[in-house]
Design an enzyme around this catalytic site. Structure first.
Site, PDB file in Angstrom:
ATOM      1  N   LEU A 160     -35.450 -10.685 -10.846  1.00 13.85           N
ATOM      2  CA  LEU A 160     -35.286 -12.244 -11.136  1.00 13.85           C
ATOM      3  C   LEU A 160     -36.473 -13.063 -10.289  1.00 13.85           C
ATOM      4  O   LEU A 160     -36.827 -12.586  -9.195  1.00 13.85           O
ATOM      5  CB  LEU A 160     -33.839 -12.687 -10.664  1.00 13.85           C
ATOM      6  CG  LEU A 160     -32.874 -12.630 -11.142  1.00 13.85           C
ATOM      7  CD1 LEU A 160     -31.400 -12.725 -10.206  1.00 13.85           C
ATOM      8  CD2 LEU A 160     -32.499 -13.436 -12.409  1.00 13.85           C
ATOM      9  N   GLU A 162     -23.483  -5.505  -9.573  1.00  9.75           N
ATOM     10  CA  GLU A 162     -23.882  -5.179  -8.312  1.00  9.75           C
ATOM     11  C   GLU A 162     -22.812  -4.516  -7.446  1.00  9.75           C
ATOM     12  O   GLU A 162     -21.727  -5.043  -7.573  1.00  9.75           O
ATOM     13  CB  GLU A 162     -24.204  -6.519  -7.389  1.00  9.75           C
ATOM     14  CG  GLU A 162     -25.027  -6.460  -6.335  1.00  9.75           C
ATOM     15  CD  GLU A 162     -26.725  -6.528  -6.790  1.00  9.75           C
ATOM     16  OE1 GLU A 162     -27.083  -6.408  -7.820  1.00  9.75           O
ATOM     17  OE2 GLU A 162     -27.505  -6.365  -5.617  1.00  9.75           O
ATOM     18  N   GLU A 185       3.725   1.581  -1.247  1.00  6.71           N
ATOM     19  CA  GLU A 185       4.325   1.922  -2.632  1.00  6.71           C
ATOM     20  C   GLU A 185       3.348   2.300  -3.503  1.00  6.71           C
ATOM     21  O   GLU A 185       3.742   3.625  -4.507  1.00  6.71           O
ATOM     22  CB  GLU A 185       5.016   0.543  -3.292  1.00  6.71           C
ATOM     23  CG  GLU A 185       6.110   0.176  -2.313  1.00  6.71           C
ATOM     24  CD  GLU A 185       6.810  -1.215  -2.958  1.00  6.71           C
ATOM     25  OE1 GLU A 185       7.684  -1.369  -3.093  1.00  6.71           O
ATOM     26  OE2 GLU A 185       5.843  -1.985  -2.827  1.00  6.71           O
ATOM     27  N   TYR A 186       2.202   1.953  -3.529  1.00  4.85           N
ATOM     28  CA  TYR A 186       1.073   2.541  -4.290  1.00  4.85           C
ATOM     29  C   TYR A 186       0.664   3.951  -3.799  1.00  4.85           C
ATOM     30  O   TYR A 186       0.713   4.770  -4.878  1.00  4.85           O
ATOM     31  CB  TYR A 186      -0.172   1.644  -4.075  1.00  4.85           C
ATOM     32  CG  TYR A 186      -1.508   2.265  -4.840  1.00  4.85           C
ATOM     33  CD1 TYR A 186      -2.274   2.980  -4.143  1.00  4.85           C
ATOM     34  CD2 TYR A 186      -1.691   2.002  -5.960  1.00  4.85           C
ATOM     35  CE1 TYR A 186      -3.047   3.700  -4.687  1.00  4.85           C
ATOM     36  CE2 TYR A 186      -2.771   2.566  -6.756  1.00  4.85           C
ATOM     37  CZ  TYR A 186      -3.534   3.563  -6.098  1.00  4.85           C
ATOM     38  OH  TYR A 186      -4.660   4.078  -6.910  1.00  4.85           O
ATOM     39  N   LYS A 212     -25.524 -14.675  -5.970  1.00  4.17           N
ATOM     40  CA  LYS A 212     -26.594 -13.635  -5.995  1.00  4.17           C
ATOM     41  C   LYS A 212     -26.146 -12.726  -5.085  1.00  4.17           C
ATOM     42  O   LYS A 212     -26.208 -12.888  -3.964  1.00  4.17           O
ATOM     43  CB  LYS A 212     -27.888 -14.261  -5.770  1.00  4.17           C
ATOM     44  CG  LYS A 212     -28.992 -13.064  -6.000  1.00  4.17           C
ATOM     45  CD  LYS A 212     -30.456 -13.693  -6.007  1.00  4.17           C
ATOM     46  CE  LYS A 212     -31.358 -12.577  -6.281  1.00  4.17           C
ATOM     47  NZ  LYS A 212     -31.241 -11.399  -5.492  1.00  4.17           N
ATOM     48  N   ASP A 263       0.914  -1.191   0.083  1.00  2.28           N
ATOM     49  CA  ASP A 263      -0.047   0.095  -0.020  1.00  2.28           C
ATOM     50  C   ASP A 263       0.752   1.213  -0.027  1.00  2.28           C
ATOM     51  O   ASP A 263       0.515   2.420  -0.862  1.00  2.28           O
ATOM     52  CB  ASP A 263      -0.892   0.023   1.143  1.00  2.28           C
ATOM     53  CG  ASP A 263      -2.024  -1.043   1.240  1.00  2.28           C
ATOM     54  OD1 ASP A 263      -2.769  -1.217   2.228  1.00  2.28           O
ATOM     55  OD2 ASP A 263      -1.840  -1.753   0.143  1.00  2.28           O
ATOM     56  N   CYS A 268     -55.654  11.486  17.765  1.00  2.00           N
ATOM     57  CA  CYS A 268     -54.884  11.416  18.867  1.00  2.00           C
ATOM     58  C   CYS A 268     -53.427  11.979  18.362  1.00  2.00           C
ATOM     59  O   CYS A 268     -53.191  11.587  17.017  1.00  2.00           O
ATOM     60  CB  CYS A 268     -54.623   9.884  19.018  1.00  2.00           C
ATOM     61  SG  CYS A 268     -53.188   9.289  19.373  1.00  2.00           S
ATOM     62  N   CYS A 312     -56.070   2.174  24.299  1.00  2.00           N
ATOM     63  CA  CYS A 312     -54.697   2.643  23.697  1.00  2.00           C
ATOM     64  C   CYS A 312     -53.824   3.089  24.402  1.00  2.00           C
ATOM     65  O   CYS A 312     -53.706   3.968  25.249  1.00  2.00           O
ATOM     66  CB  CYS A 312     -55.426   4.020  22.918  1.00  2.00           C
ATOM     67  SG  CYS A 312     -53.635   4.629  21.900  1.00  2.00           S
ATOM     68  N   CYS A 330     -56.970   2.129  17.448  1.00  2.00           N
ATOM     69  CA  CYS A 330     -57.368   3.209  18.231  1.00  2.00           C
ATOM     70  C   CYS A 330     -58.232   4.348  17.520  1.00  2.00           C
ATOM     71  O   CYS A 330     -57.881   4.716  16.424  1.00  2.00           O
ATOM     72  CB  CYS A 330     -56.425   3.993  18.862  1.00  2.00           C
ATOM     73  SG  CYS A 330     -56.634   5.356  19.866  1.00  2.00           S
TER      74      CYS A 330
HETATM   75  S1  IVH Z   1     -28.794 -11.190 -13.355  1.00  2.00           S
HETATM   76  C1  IVH Z   1     -31.780  -9.838 -16.632  1.00  2.00           C
HETATM   77  N1  IVH Z   1     -26.963 -11.978 -11.820  1.00  2.00           N
HETATM   78  O1  IVH Z   1     -30.426  -9.712  -8.046  1.00  2.00           O
HETATM   79  C2  IVH Z   1     -30.726 -10.503 -15.457  1.00  2.00           C
HETATM   80  N2  IVH Z   1     -28.559 -10.579 -11.032  1.00  2.00           N
HETATM   81  O2  IVH Z   1     -33.461 -10.227  -7.550  1.00  2.00           O
HETATM   82  C3  IVH Z   1     -31.093 -10.312 -13.989  1.00  2.00           C
HETATM   83  N3  IVH Z   1     -28.188  -9.719  -8.651  1.00  2.00           N
HETATM   84  O3  IVH Z   1     -31.641  -6.724  -9.509  1.00  2.00           O
HETATM   85  C4  IVH Z   1     -30.067 -10.275 -13.182  1.00  2.00           C
HETATM   86  N4  IVH Z   1     -26.140 -11.162  -8.173  1.00  2.00           N
HETATM   87  O4  IVH Z   1     -29.114  -6.737  -9.102  1.00  2.00           O
HETATM   88  C5  IVH Z   1     -28.158 -11.263 -11.919  1.00  2.00           C
HETATM   89  N5  IVH Z   1     -25.223 -13.022 -10.479  1.00  2.00           N
HETATM   90  C6  IVH Z   1     -26.248 -12.099 -10.717  1.00  2.00           C
HETATM   91  C7  IVH Z   1     -26.757 -11.232  -9.441  1.00  2.00           C
HETATM   92  C8  IVH Z   1     -28.082 -10.693  -9.657  1.00  2.00           C
HETATM   93  C9  IVH Z   1     -27.267 -10.203  -7.616  1.00  2.00           C
HETATM   94  C10 IVH Z   1     -29.264  -8.764  -8.277  1.00  2.00           C
HETATM   95  C11 IVH Z   1     -29.695  -7.982  -9.309  1.00  2.00           C
HETATM   96  C12 IVH Z   1     -31.347  -7.877  -9.547  1.00  2.00           C
HETATM   97  C13 IVH Z   1     -31.539  -8.823  -8.307  1.00  2.00           C
HETATM   98  C14 IVH Z   1     -32.827  -9.595  -8.836  1.00  2.00           C
END
Ligand code: IVH
Length: 705
Positions: free
Chosen positions: A101, A195, A53-54, A136, A51, A464, A437, A459
């Protein structure tokens, strides 16, 4: 392409790097060196220099750029942090909608998903579909646009069609490259989805610091992350140490505007390219499974390792790997049919139920809240859990002193799953729901009531003070008018001072008096003024929701707002008009109608209007699912009279599909009036205005066809 082997990125720090600081090439080399090491550190988790050095290299760059500001480039590492940039959160349209999703919770759900994919693709049930499985991430979604290799826009997911622009904030994330060689791949413009997250250890550090500074703690890493994306101070985003994982190439075009997505055969190929270009993509947790059975094994495997992740993940995402098959599957308006989230089981822990407190809500509902011995659940300390209502307590057979199983399902709200009667010592006592209440601000006991079909005791004293206060607290909250920085404590304070008696007073505050209050000052008063000024312009669906009308939620508020030009239109709406709206039931209709029948409410709204609060329909109140390539796109339309070939609702749907926005009144805002038989005053008014295109039902149908 830079490789760690190419020693060109190791610099002898004992020498001053640049002999001739104004030498552009030398300066760019210094930047490239820094960018290379940032990538090693932030993206590959494999730093090659310390760190210290950076920092030395970074400081050299800062020093030279300060001396020669004309040489600063857009992709310079120093440009990630800007002290004076403020984000105004403009709504921006995503190039392609940012969908959500669908969820699955067990193997059966996954098998059903697999079956539906095969059906959609026209494949037999014994074909194997290849899936890509990845974590996810539980943070805030982001959409990044690169044009000519430069990051030009970053936005949150927003409502999926429009997001909030927060480019200055995203620029502070070290794992978001500011410049990327998309052009090497023939890509002129790309939109990526991902994300933004905060590592668990980083989250704990932030909360410890906040505790020291007397600030409220974040409930979980996700809140800290999403808040960090949406702060108005890009420096605050930087301090949170957010990291961005990219999980999808959503859009890619070449110089001629031709889509390049079809040049990738698989989802994983797109991800590999992004990894190669320097993005942080799933870190070897992503895998391709030959079929759904392999997916079962993999998701269970990752579930067992969930706690070992540096980041909060709440499940895995399963995606059809072939992009051709993805296209065949298509999407609903909510989610792609080629992907599904597999949600991990909620986190559970046992605790002791110590006591129950009763809270009075904005419409007088009494909510029992259990105080439990603190437990740490999925990254959050839980000591209060809502018991919802009396029936909930009875159905779970809860007693004071009981050992209880507490769960934090996926994200936020903790929940009592059950008690353990077998662990009782005999000292546990019954929970007795109050008859009167608990707020009792009138000094006369007010007996609670329960209306037919309702679970909550209420209530009935709607004057109130506690209810009134809760209404104001709700009004300013994020979900309602979203008056930034004007939280519960401000409402309570101004209420105690007698400055606000109902929500209209919020828009008539004396900022000079506020600035003189202890703990305030000119700056805080200005901040409040700005936040209130912004709220004044809110779309009317927010305003409707903020009025605390019993059962009127966000969605119903939006549905109603779509249909009115002005909030006072509702003063003339009969019950039937509400019921014409799909998804509005008789309870909401009755409640909204009786709210607008109350003269004191109308007076309050009139006061608000006179204080500059917007009561007129805005662009944001309009329905989103309008077809942009339809013949009526951008036009407003109204049907009047009796239609011969279709019902009113069908006609409105057809119009929306053709891009028109249905509105409910004839005004200068109206573009098209379609007249059925026995059209009355609306036709007359439109003719008088002269600006409205008047179509018969047949002319309307001819145009669409
Ligand atoms: S794909 C059209 N991949 O989950 C494709 N989503 O519940 C849809 N999320 O708002 C998303 N990890 O932000 C995808 N590996 C992943 C994900 C991911 C997190 C989030 C995403 C979305 C939410 C949906």
């Amino acid at each position: 392409m830079y490789t760690p082997e190419s020693q060109q990125y190791f610099i002898d720090l004992s020498k001053n790097f640049l002999n001739s600081p104004a030498n552009k090439e030398e300066l760019q080399k210094l930047r490239d060196v820094l960018i290379f090491h940032e990538r090693k550190y932030y993206i590959e988790d494999n730093p090659l220099i310390s760190d210290f050095e950076y920092d030395q290299l970074y400081k050299q760059l800062v020093r030279i750029e300060e001396e020669y500001p004309g040489l600063i480039t857009n992709d310079s590492p120093t440009q990630r942090v800007s002290t004076d940039l403020s984000v105004d959160f403009e709504a921006v349209q995503h190039t392609v909608p940012m969908l959500s999703l669908d969820n699955s919770y067990n193997e059966e759900d996954l098998n059903n998903f697999d079956t539906s994919v095969k059906k959609l693709c026209g494949l037999s049930s014994d074909t194997d579909i290849e899936y890509c499985v990845e974590p996810k991430y539980d943070g805030g979604s982001i959409a990044l646009i690169y044009e000519n290799d430069i990051l030009v826009r970053a936005a949150t997911r927003g409502n999926g069609t429009f997001g909030e622009e927060m480019t200055p904030n995203a620029r502070t994330l070290p794992s978001v490259p500011l410049k990327v060689k998309f052009s090497d791949k023939g890509i002129m413009k790309a939109e990526l989805r991902g994300e933004a997250l905060i590592r668990k250890d980083n989250f704990e550090r932030i909360n410890k610091e906040r505790e020291k500074d007397g600030l409220t703690l974040f409930a979980n890493p996700r809140n800290a992350a999403t808040g960090g994306l949406r702060t108005k101070d890009a420096n605050e985003t930087r301090k949170r140490g957010l990291e961005a994982f990219i999980y999808q190439l959503a859009y890619a075009i070449d110089k001629e505007g031709k889509s390049l997505l079809s040049t990738f055969e698989t989802h994983i190929a797109g991800i590999q390219m992004l990894k190669e270009l320097g993005f942080k993509t799933p870190q070897n947790e992503e895998a391709v499974c030959k079929n759904i059975n392999e997916v079962h094994d993999l998701v269970h495997y990752w579930e067992s390792l969930r706690d070992n992740f540096q980041y909060e993940i709440d499940g895995m995402v399963i995606k059809v790997n072939s992009l051709k098959l993805q296209e065949k599957c298509g999407s609903t308006t909510h989610h792609p049919r080629w992907a599904i989230a597999f949600k991990f089981k909620a986190k559970q822990a046992t605790s002791k139920l110590i006591s129950v407190e009763y809270q009075v809500g904005k419409i007088g509902s009494i909510t029992p809240v259990a105080k439990i011995e603190s437990v740490y659940l999925a990254g959050v300390t839980v000591s209060s859990v809502s018991l919802h209502n009396e029936d909930f307590i009875k159905s779970k057979d809860l007693r004071l002193g009981d050992t209880v199983l507490v769960e934090r399902a996926g994200d936020v709200i903790p929940y009592i799953v059950k008690s353990f009667p077998e662990l009782r010592s005999g000292k546990e006592t019954e929970i007795v729901f109050p008859e009167f209440c608990p707020a009792n601000t009138t000094h006369l006991p007010v007996r609670l009531i329960k209306e037919e079909g309702e679970a909550a005791w209420r209530c009935p004293n709607c004057l109130c003070g506690t209810q009134n206060l809760q209404k104001m607290i709700f009004h300013v909250s994020k979900d309602a008018m979203d008056i930034d920085g004007f939280g519960k404590s401000y409402v309570e304070r101004f209420y105690d001072l007698g400055w606000i008696k109902d929500i209209s007073d919020i828009y008539n505050l004396d900022y000079d008096k506020i600035s003189e209050l202890e703990g305030f000052g000119k700056k805080s008063a200005d901040n409040i003024r700005n936040a209130i000024n912004k709220a004044r312009k809110n779309p009317i669906h927010r305003l409707l929701h903020s009025l605390s009308i019993h059962h009127l939620g966000k969605k119903a508020s939006k549905l109603i707002a779509e249909q009115i030009g002005h909030v006072f239109d509702l003063c003339h709406w009969p019950i039937e008009r509400y019921l014409e709206i799909k998804d509005i039931g008789p309870v909401v209709a009755e409640n909204v109608k009786s709210w607008f029948d109350n003269a004191s409410h109308i007076d309050m709204l009139k006061r608000m209007e006179s204080y500059g609060v917007n009561l007129t329909q805005t662009e944001e109140d309009m329905p989103l699912e309008l077809s942009m390539d339809g013949i009526f796109y951008g036009k407003t339309i109204l049907f009047t009279g009796t239609l011969q070939t279709m019902g009113r609702k069908d006609a409105e749907e057809l119009a929306a599909k053709a891009g028109a926005r249905n509105i409910s009144a004839v005004s200068t805002n109206l573009n098209i009036l379609v007249v059925g038989e026995k059209a009355g005053s609306k036709l007359k008014k439109a003719q008088e205005l002269g600006s409205v295109e008047i179509l018969t039902e047949q002319e309307f149908l001819d145009k669409i066809n």
